[in-house]
Design a protein around this motif. Structure first.
Motif, PDB file in Angstrom:
ATOM      1  N   VAL A  10      41.072  44.411  37.193  1.00  0.00           N
ATOM      2  CA  VAL A  10      42.145  43.862  36.943  1.00  0.00           C
ATOM      3  C   VAL A  10      43.575  44.663  36.843  1.00  0.00           C
ATOM      4  O   VAL A  10      43.667  45.484  35.822  1.00  0.00           O
ATOM      5  CB  VAL A  10      42.134  42.695  36.107  1.00  0.00           C
ATOM      6  CG1 VAL A  10      43.524  42.008  35.841  1.00  0.00           C
ATOM      7  CG2 VAL A  10      40.902  41.928  36.209  1.00  0.00           C
ATOM      8  N   ALA A  11      44.404  44.404  37.712  1.00  0.00           N
ATOM      9  CA  ALA A  11      45.803  45.008  37.573  1.00  0.00           C
ATOM     10  C   ALA A  11      46.655  43.950  36.747  1.00  0.00           C
ATOM     11  O   ALA A  11      46.846  42.761  37.209  1.00  0.00           O
ATOM     12  CB  ALA A  11      46.322  45.303  38.992  1.00  0.00           C
ATOM     13  N   ARG A  12      47.250  44.248  35.552  1.00  0.00           N
ATOM     14  CA  ARG A  12      47.952  43.415  34.856  1.00  0.00           C
ATOM     15  C   ARG A  12      49.595  44.010  35.062  1.00  0.00           C
ATOM     16  O   ARG A  12      49.793  45.059  34.834  1.00  0.00           O
ATOM     17  CB  ARG A  12      47.493  43.813  33.359  1.00  0.00           C
ATOM     18  CG  ARG A  12      46.290  43.333  33.357  1.00  0.00           C
ATOM     19  CD  ARG A  12      45.947  43.481  31.530  1.00  0.00           C
ATOM     20  NE  ARG A  12      46.033  44.923  31.377  1.00  0.00           N
ATOM     21  CZ  ARG A  12      45.597  45.258  30.234  1.00  0.00           C
ATOM     22  NH1 ARG A  12      45.147  44.743  29.222  1.00  0.00           N
ATOM     23  NH2 ARG A  12      45.613  46.469  29.965  1.00  0.00           N
ATOM     24  N   VAL A  13      50.317  42.889  35.308  1.00  0.00           N
ATOM     25  CA  VAL A  13      51.738  43.095  35.785  1.00  0.00           C
ATOM     26  C   VAL A  13      52.658  42.151  34.655  1.00  0.00           C
ATOM     27  O   VAL A  13      52.434  41.005  34.740  1.00  0.00           O
ATOM     28  CB  VAL A  13      51.969  42.799  37.082  1.00  0.00           C
ATOM     29  CG1 VAL A  13      53.510  42.963  37.427  1.00  0.00           C
ATOM     30  CG2 VAL A  13      51.396  43.632  38.173  1.00  0.00           C
ATOM     31  N   VAL A  45      40.929  47.524  42.489  1.00  0.00           N
ATOM     32  CA  VAL A  45      41.571  46.340  41.762  1.00  0.00           C
ATOM     33  C   VAL A  45      40.923  45.156  42.705  1.00  0.00           C
ATOM     34  O   VAL A  45      41.070  44.906  43.954  1.00  0.00           O
ATOM     35  CB  VAL A  45      43.015  46.310  41.945  1.00  0.00           C
ATOM     36  CG1 VAL A  45      43.701  45.014  41.650  1.00  0.00           C
ATOM     37  CG2 VAL A  45      43.529  47.294  41.017  1.00  0.00           C
ATOM     38  N   ARG A  46      40.475  44.119  42.047  1.00  0.00           N
ATOM     39  CA  ARG A  46      39.976  42.875  42.603  1.00  0.00           C
ATOM     40  C   ARG A  46      40.887  41.472  42.313  1.00  0.00           C
ATOM     41  O   ARG A  46      40.713  40.770  43.263  1.00  0.00           O
ATOM     42  CB  ARG A  46      38.591  42.536  41.737  1.00  0.00           C
ATOM     43  CG  ARG A  46      37.522  43.678  42.213  1.00  0.00           C
ATOM     44  CD  ARG A  46      36.970  43.629  43.764  1.00  0.00           C
ATOM     45  NE  ARG A  46      35.897  44.227  43.814  1.00  0.00           N
ATOM     46  CZ  ARG A  46      34.954  44.252  44.742  1.00  0.00           C
ATOM     47  NH1 ARG A  46      35.491  43.411  45.791  1.00  0.00           N
ATOM     48  NH2 ARG A  46      34.085  44.638  44.766  1.00  0.00           N
ATOM     49  N   ALA A  47      41.638  41.603  41.339  1.00  0.00           N
ATOM     50  CA  ALA A  47      42.558  40.676  40.948  1.00  0.00           C
ATOM     51  C   ALA A  47      43.739  41.280  40.243  1.00  0.00           C
ATOM     52  O   ALA A  47      43.864  42.240  39.584  1.00  0.00           O
ATOM     53  CB  ALA A  47      41.873  39.489  40.179  1.00  0.00           C
ATOM     54  N   VAL A  48      44.820  40.409  40.145  1.00  0.00           N
ATOM     55  CA  VAL A  48      46.098  40.751  39.611  1.00  0.00           C
ATOM     56  C   VAL A  48      46.356  39.764  38.584  1.00  0.00           C
ATOM     57  O   VAL A  48      46.331  38.234  38.676  1.00  0.00           O
ATOM     58  CB  VAL A  48      47.274  40.676  40.412  1.00  0.00           C
ATOM     59  CG1 VAL A  48      48.476  41.041  39.834  1.00  0.00           C
ATOM     60  CG2 VAL A  48      47.011  41.796  41.627  1.00  0.00           C
ATOM     61  N   LEU A  49      46.709  39.939  37.357  1.00  0.00           N
ATOM     62  CA  LEU A  49      47.125  39.119  36.348  1.00  0.00           C
ATOM     63  C   LEU A  49      48.552  39.302  35.975  1.00  0.00           C
ATOM     64  O   LEU A  49      49.195  40.496  35.803  1.00  0.00           O
ATOM     65  CB  LEU A  49      46.346  39.275  35.048  1.00  0.00           C
ATOM     66  CG  LEU A  49      47.113  38.503  33.842  1.00  0.00           C
ATOM     67  CD1 LEU A  49      46.779  36.910  33.930  1.00  0.00           C
ATOM     68  CD2 LEU A  49      46.064  39.046  32.470  1.00  0.00           C
ATOM     69  N   LEU A  50      49.409  38.199  36.252  1.00  0.00           N
ATOM     70  CA  LEU A  50      51.020  38.337  36.331  1.00  0.00           C
ATOM     71  C   LEU A  50      51.384  37.549  34.813  1.00  0.00           C
ATOM     72  O   LEU A  50      50.809  36.449  34.609  1.00  0.00           O
ATOM     73  CB  LEU A  50      51.325  37.827  37.241  1.00  0.00           C
ATOM     74  CG  LEU A  50      53.164  37.952  37.335  1.00  0.00           C
ATOM     75  CD1 LEU A  50      53.837  39.199  37.420  1.00  0.00           C
ATOM     76  CD2 LEU A  50      53.446  36.787  38.552  1.00  0.00           C
ATOM     77  N   LYS A  89      46.303  39.282  49.095  1.00  0.00           N
ATOM     78  CA  LYS A  89      45.155  38.977  49.778  1.00  0.00           C
ATOM     79  C   LYS A  89      44.160  38.892  48.528  1.00  0.00           C
ATOM     80  O   LYS A  89      43.134  38.207  48.470  1.00  0.00           O
ATOM     81  CB  LYS A  89      44.540  39.897  50.746  1.00  0.00           C
ATOM     82  CG  LYS A  89      45.020  39.876  51.912  1.00  0.00           C
ATOM     83  CD  LYS A  89      44.373  40.684  53.261  1.00  0.00           C
ATOM     84  CE  LYS A  89      45.328  40.539  54.662  1.00  0.00           C
ATOM     85  NZ  LYS A  89      46.383  40.240  54.791  1.00  0.00           N
ATOM     86  N   LYS A  90      44.465  39.774  47.599  1.00  0.00           N
ATOM     87  CA  LYS A  90      43.769  39.603  46.220  1.00  0.00           C
ATOM     88  C   LYS A  90      44.239  38.382  45.389  1.00  0.00           C
ATOM     89  O   LYS A  90      45.548  38.029  45.599  1.00  0.00           O
ATOM     90  CB  LYS A  90      43.902  41.122  45.227  1.00  0.00           C
ATOM     91  CG  LYS A  90      42.949  42.057  46.178  1.00  0.00           C
ATOM     92  CD  LYS A  90      43.324  43.425  45.729  1.00  0.00           C
ATOM     93  CE  LYS A  90      42.796  44.418  46.445  1.00  0.00           C
ATOM     94  NZ  LYS A  90      42.971  45.995  45.919  1.00  0.00           N
ATOM     95  N   PRO A  91      43.420  37.852  44.543  1.00  0.00           N
ATOM     96  CA  PRO A  91      44.077  36.719  43.813  1.00  0.00           C
ATOM     97  C   PRO A  91      45.055  37.105  42.766  1.00  0.00           C
ATOM     98  O   PRO A  91      44.688  37.961  42.110  1.00  0.00           O
ATOM     99  CB  PRO A  91      42.737  36.192  43.340  1.00  0.00           C
ATOM    100  CG  PRO A  91      41.526  37.192  43.253  1.00  0.00           C
ATOM    101  CD  PRO A  91      42.016  37.951  44.352  1.00  0.00           C
ATOM    102  N   VAL A  92      46.062  36.397  42.770  1.00  0.00           N
ATOM    103  CA  VAL A  92      46.953  36.434  41.735  1.00  0.00           C
ATOM    104  C   VAL A  92      46.819  35.467  40.766  1.00  0.00           C
ATOM    105  O   VAL A  92      47.119  34.130  40.920  1.00  0.00           O
ATOM    106  CB  VAL A  92      48.514  36.760  42.414  1.00  0.00           C
ATOM    107  CG1 VAL A  92      49.425  36.947  41.142  1.00  0.00           C
ATOM    108  CG2 VAL A  92      48.592  37.650  43.089  1.00  0.00           C
ATOM    109  N   VAL A  93      46.816  35.638  39.360  1.00  0.00           N
ATOM    110  CA  VAL A  93      46.660  34.628  38.210  1.00  0.00           C
ATOM    111  C   VAL A  93      47.723  35.050  37.449  1.00  0.00           C
ATOM    112  O   VAL A  93      48.334  36.030  37.026  1.00  0.00           O
ATOM    113  CB  VAL A  93      45.274  34.922  37.714  1.00  0.00           C
ATOM    114  CG1 VAL A  93      45.054  33.978  36.467  1.00  0.00           C
ATOM    115  CG2 VAL A  93      44.018  34.889  38.434  1.00  0.00           C
TER     116      VAL A  93
END
Length: 122
Positions: A10-13, A45-50, A89-93
């Protein structure tokens, strides 16, 4: 003012300008766009957390910064973010605590999932 890291897959922004309630500057838009593009390009990275902080997602645009930033007519600092976010294209949560004002609410419409804490406000 924008912090990003990867933990697991998970990439955290994160908005990191709490002294100004995470009000977004032109430079922050550039950093947001770059962080999201990097997450999209990283095969691990499979998903991004904003997210912001527990007390404030973002107060929206920093009006003082926008009045002082030089730019071409018809251009917007937000372009750096919106050239990337709607096309991920990757889910952004998004995790929203506290206020999500103006553009802070608008960007949530481009996320795949939004978690709202009990103190979230739009």
């Amino acid at each position: 003012m924008i912090k990003s890291d990867t933990a697991g897959r998970v990439a955290r922004v994160r908005f990191d300008r709490i002294d100004k309630k995470n009000a977004i500057t032109a430079e922050m838009y550039r950093q947001l766009g770059a962080a999201l593009a990097a997450a999209e390009a990283d095969p691990k990275v499979r998903a991004v957390l904003l997210h912001g902080t527990a007390d404030c997602f973002t107060a929206g645009n920093d009006v003082a910064d926008f009045l002082n930033v030089r730019r071409e007519p018809g251009s917007s600092p937000a372009r750096a973010l919106f050239d990337v976010l709607p096309h991920m294209k990757k889910p952004v949560v998004a995790a929203v605590g506290g206020p999500a004002v103006g553009i802070g609410s608008t960007m949530l419409l481009h996320c795949d999932l939004v978690y709202a804490a009990p103190n979230a406000r739009w």
